[in-house]
Motif scaffolding. Sequence first.
Motif, PDB file in Angstrom:
ATOM      1  N   GLN A 114      -6.482  -2.782  -0.937  1.00  0.00           N
ATOM      2  CA  GLN A 114      -5.072  -2.427  -0.958  1.00  0.00           C
ATOM      3  C   GLN A 114      -4.620  -2.180   0.479  1.00  0.00           C
ATOM      4  O   GLN A 114      -5.217  -1.370   1.190  1.00  0.00           O
ATOM      5  N   ASN A 115      -3.593  -2.872   0.887  1.00  0.00           N
ATOM      6  CA  ASN A 115      -3.051  -2.713   2.223  1.00  0.00           C
ATOM      7  C   ASN A 115      -2.034  -1.569   2.205  1.00  0.00           C
ATOM      8  O   ASN A 115      -1.056  -1.622   1.462  1.00  0.00           O
ATOM      9  N   ILE A 116      -2.259  -0.531   3.021  1.00  0.00           N
ATOM     10  CA  ILE A 116      -1.420   0.657   3.031  1.00  0.00           C
ATOM     11  C   ILE A 116      -0.843   0.834   4.429  1.00  0.00           C
ATOM     12  O   ILE A 116      -1.598   0.896   5.401  1.00  0.00           O
ATOM     13  N   LEU A 117       0.472   0.914   4.519  1.00  0.00           N
ATOM     14  CA  LEU A 117       1.112   1.169   5.809  1.00  0.00           C
ATOM     15  C   LEU A 117       0.850   2.607   6.234  1.00  0.00           C
ATOM     16  O   LEU A 117       0.872   3.527   5.409  1.00  0.00           O
ATOM     17  N   ILE A 118       0.621   2.799   7.509  1.00  0.00           N
ATOM     18  CA  ILE A 118       0.364   4.150   8.017  1.00  0.00           C
ATOM     19  C   ILE A 118       1.603   5.024   7.849  1.00  0.00           C
ATOM     20  O   ILE A 118       1.502   6.220   7.601  1.00  0.00           O
TER      21      ILE A 118
END
Length: 156
Positions: free
Chosen positions: A70-74
């Motif tokens: 899962q790609n999670i934005l900081i």
Amino acid sequence: MHKALFFITFLFFSFASFAQENSLKILNKRIAKEITIKENKRITIRTHNGEKISGRFTIFDEQSIEIKNQNILISDIVSIKKNPLLLSLFTNGLLVYIGLATIAIGTIAGIFGESSAFLLTIPGAAIIYAGVKGPNFLKNYKTNKEWSFKTMSIPQ
């Protein structure tokens, strides 16, 4: 032959000397504290939409990390907590063991002694549940307490 071996050895050591390790930097400017978590360590994060994700993280780019594909934005992260595997295994195993021992003692005391000892199975079941749920006693770094997150590279 010796020149080729020397050249290969030189290449190997030069690549190792220029290697950099990615990490997640957690900082609080108010108290001047800085924490660094290296890549591939276990963390638990919460996002703005309330989603809780835990696992090993990798840095996808400067603005995002990846946990369990899962790609999670900081910028979407609300809190980060370290979640080391050894601590998790130790606390979870210990709590499950204590819960099972409490249930066993309550059952044996209920069979051979006083029947009210069966009531010990209730806290035993609660302790087992706490062990399965997995408590984490480490500090939680939250954005509403002035912690900020960013990625960085650490030279090795």
